[in-house]
Design a protein around this motif. Sequence first.
Motif, PDB file in Angstrom:
ATOM      1  N   ARG A   1       1.903  85.994 -24.833  1.00  0.00           N
ATOM      2  CA  ARG A   1       1.221  85.252 -24.226  1.00  0.00           C
ATOM      3  C   ARG A   1      -0.274  85.274 -24.647  1.00  0.00           C
ATOM      4  O   ARG A   1      -0.950  84.017 -24.969  1.00  0.00           O
ATOM      5  CB  ARG A   1       1.085  85.396 -22.733  1.00  0.00           C
ATOM      6  N   CYS A   2      -0.674  86.355 -24.908  1.00  0.00           N
ATOM      7  CA  CYS A   2      -2.204  86.648 -25.515  1.00  0.00           C
ATOM      8  C   CYS A   2      -2.523  87.413 -26.499  1.00  0.00           C
ATOM      9  O   CYS A   2      -3.716  87.483 -27.214  1.00  0.00           O
ATOM     10  CB  CYS A   2      -3.062  87.087 -24.355  1.00  0.00           C
TER      11      CYS A   2
ATOM     12  N   CYS B   1      -2.462  89.933 -18.921  1.00  0.00           N
ATOM     13  CA  CYS B   1      -1.941  88.655 -18.464  1.00  0.00           C
ATOM     14  C   CYS B   1      -1.388  89.082 -17.003  1.00  0.00           C
ATOM     15  O   CYS B   1      -0.983  87.998 -16.195  1.00  0.00           O
ATOM     16  CB  CYS B   1      -0.703  88.022 -19.297  1.00  0.00           C
TER      17      CYS B   1
END
Length: 141
Positions: A51-52, A76
């Motif tokens: 996700r990041c 996250c």
Amino acid sequence: MALIWRYLLRPDGSFSRVANIDGALDHVTDDELARTSDADGDDQPARPCSRCGTDLLLHWHGPLMTGVWMELCPACDAHKPAAGAFIRWHRDPQRSAARLPRLFEDWEDETMHTHGWARAPRTAPPPGPQARPGLTPRGRG
């Protein structure tokens, strides 16, 4: 068949989880289990969060046949109740092995729920066949 997970926490904070079916591992000490687990070579290389991009604290395959890849990311997931508690435990150098099963399973439930899965309620096994009074198995009576 009864399945209970057996958790093994290593000094560096990594851990493994082994299925203890019908208590087959009840007599195995943590040291014996560690030798077996270490021999399996289950060390996984570091992975970035999908996700990041931050380094993950933990990545784990979700329950069998779900196809879910579980990621514990400090950036996250810290705001999520179960993931946040697991992150705090993971960062604690005095972490308690006794808390690991509940923290892991709560995180697993929370993560799987976000993917549309829910753990089936635990139910008592169905009763075995009832013997009728006065009858015994053949050859025994």
